[in-house]
Design a protein around this motif. Structure first.
Motif, short mmCIF file in Angstrom:
data_model
loop_
_atom_site.label_atom_id
_atom_site.label_comp_id
_atom_site.label_asym_id
_atom_site.label_seq_id
_atom_site.Cartn_x
_atom_site.Cartn_y
_atom_site.Cartn_z
N GLY A 179 0.81 -1.21 0.00
CA GLY A 179 0.00 0.00 0.00
C GLY A 179 0.84 1.26 0.00
N VAL A 180 1.93 1.26 0.77
CA VAL A 180 2.82 2.43 0.79
C VAL A 180 3.40 2.67 -0.60
CG1 VAL A 180 5.01 3.34 1.69
CG2 VAL A 180 3.39 2.25 3.24
N VAL A 181 3.83 1.60 -1.25
CA VAL A 181 4.41 1.73 -2.59
C VAL A 181 3.36 2.22 -3.59
CG1 VAL A 181 5.44 0.42 -4.51
CG2 VAL A 181 6.21 0.02 -2.15
N ILE A 182 2.17 1.63 -3.55
CA ILE A 182 1.11 2.04 -4.47
C ILE A 182 0.70 3.49 -4.21
CG2 ILE A 182 -1.30 1.64 -5.12
CD1 ILE A 182 -0.75 -1.36 -4.65
N MET A 183 0.55 3.86 -2.94
CA MET A 183 0.18 5.23 -2.63
C MET A 183 1.24 6.20 -3.14
SD MET A 183 -0.37 7.22 0.97
CE MET A 183 1.35 7.62 1.09
N THR A 184 2.49 5.88 -2.96
CA THR A 184 3.57 6.73 -3.45
C THR A 184 3.52 6.85 -4.97
OG1 THR A 184 4.93 6.05 -1.58
CG2 THR A 184 6.08 7.05 -3.44
N ALA A 185 3.24 5.75 -5.66
CA ALA A 185 3.12 5.79 -7.12
C ALA A 185 1.94 6.67 -7.55
CB ALA A 185 2.96 4.38 -7.67
N MET A 221 -7.32 6.47 0.89
CA MET A 221 -7.93 5.19 1.27
C MET A 221 -6.85 4.14 1.53
SD MET A 221 -10.84 2.98 -0.68
CE MET A 221 -11.93 4.37 -0.74
N ILE A 222 -5.87 4.08 0.64
CA ILE A 222 -4.77 3.13 0.82
C ILE A 222 -3.99 3.44 2.10
CG2 ILE A 222 -2.57 2.38 -0.16
CD1 ILE A 222 -3.91 2.74 -2.95
N MET A 223 -3.81 4.74 2.39
CA MET A 223 -3.11 5.13 3.60
C MET A 223 -3.82 4.60 4.84
SD MET A 223 -1.75 8.89 4.82
CE MET A 223 -3.32 9.66 4.62
N GLY A 224 -5.15 4.63 4.85
CA GLY A 224 -5.90 4.06 5.97
C GLY A 224 -5.58 2.59 6.16
N TRP A 225 -5.47 1.86 5.06
CA TRP A 225 -5.15 0.43 5.16
C TRP A 225 -3.78 0.21 5.77
CZ3 TRP A 225 -8.22 -3.59 5.08
CH2 TRP A 225 -9.46 -3.47 4.48
N PHE A 226 -2.76 0.91 5.25
CA PHE A 226 -1.43 0.59 5.79
C PHE A 226 -1.23 1.12 7.19
CE2 PHE A 226 0.09 4.30 3.16
CZ PHE A 226 0.71 5.04 4.15
N ILE A 227 -1.93 2.18 7.56
CA ILE A 227 -1.82 2.66 8.95
C ILE A 227 -2.43 1.67 9.92
CG2 ILE A 227 -2.75 4.38 10.56
CD1 ILE A 227 -2.28 6.47 8.34
N PHE A 228 -3.66 1.23 9.66
CA PHE A 228 -4.34 0.35 10.61
C PHE A 228 -3.77 -1.07 10.62
CE2 PHE A 228 -7.56 3.73 10.34
CZ PHE A 228 -7.67 4.00 11.69
#
Length: 182
Positions: A26-32, A57-64
């Protein structure tokens, strides 16, 4: 009991690994997505309307998911000055109390995250075309993992299993770097 707990630890360890891989991806995808948005906006003078809400939305996933695994592994923030001065049994009791409090908070995450998801399920996110419930699912999934991991930590402690992987084994205070060098 110990054999059962070791089997549970393997399963929850696998869940934790999967959660970390999802979070890392998710971090990689969000950065892209953010890089795409910057490129499109400032180089092509055009904007992609879906990248920002998708990244959030992706940030919420990797945070939680990351937070749940951090709790399992004992890497969460804590105020542990008192733990240096109390006997081992008191430390274990304090760790258990901490796990109970975190678990209760996680139950609240699941309950209220689910309510938020239900209330927004009929809304459609305009730029993504998906249900608004997807914004709150990370809270529910992260909360479920937190509950599971807190129960595991308490059960491992009750079974007398070493929990050094989880940050609360004080039988050997030697730092890991010193152990590897020895």
């Amino acid at each position: 009991m110990k054999n059962f707990m070791l089997m549970v630890a393997r399963v929850t360890g696998l869940l934790g690994t999967i959660a970390l891989w999802i979070a890392g991806t998710g971090v990689v995808i969000m950065t892209a997505f953010i890089a795409m948005q910057v490129f499109f906006r400032y180089v092509l003078n055009s904007s992609l309307p879906w990248t920002e809400p998708a990244a959030v939305m992706i940030m919420g996933w990797f945070i939680f998911l990351g937070a749940a695994v951090g709790i399992r592994e004992g890497y969460h923030l804590s105020f542990d000055v008192v733990l240096y001065f109390v006997p081992e049994k008191v430390k274990l009791a304090l760790y258990t109390i901490s796990d109970i409090v975190v678990g209760a908070f996680a139950v609240g995450m699941v309950k209220y995250g689910w309510e938020l998801a239900e209330r927004t399920a009929h809304n459609k996110l305009p730029s993504l075309g998906i249900s608004g419930a997807f914004d709150f699912l990370p809270i529910v999934v992260g909360g479920c993992l937190l509950v599971l991991f807190c129960i595991e930590r308490i059960a491992r402690r009750a079974a007398g299993l070493p929990t050094s992987r989880f940050g609360d084994d004080h039988e050997d205070e030697t730092p890991k770097s010193t152990k590897a060098e020895a």
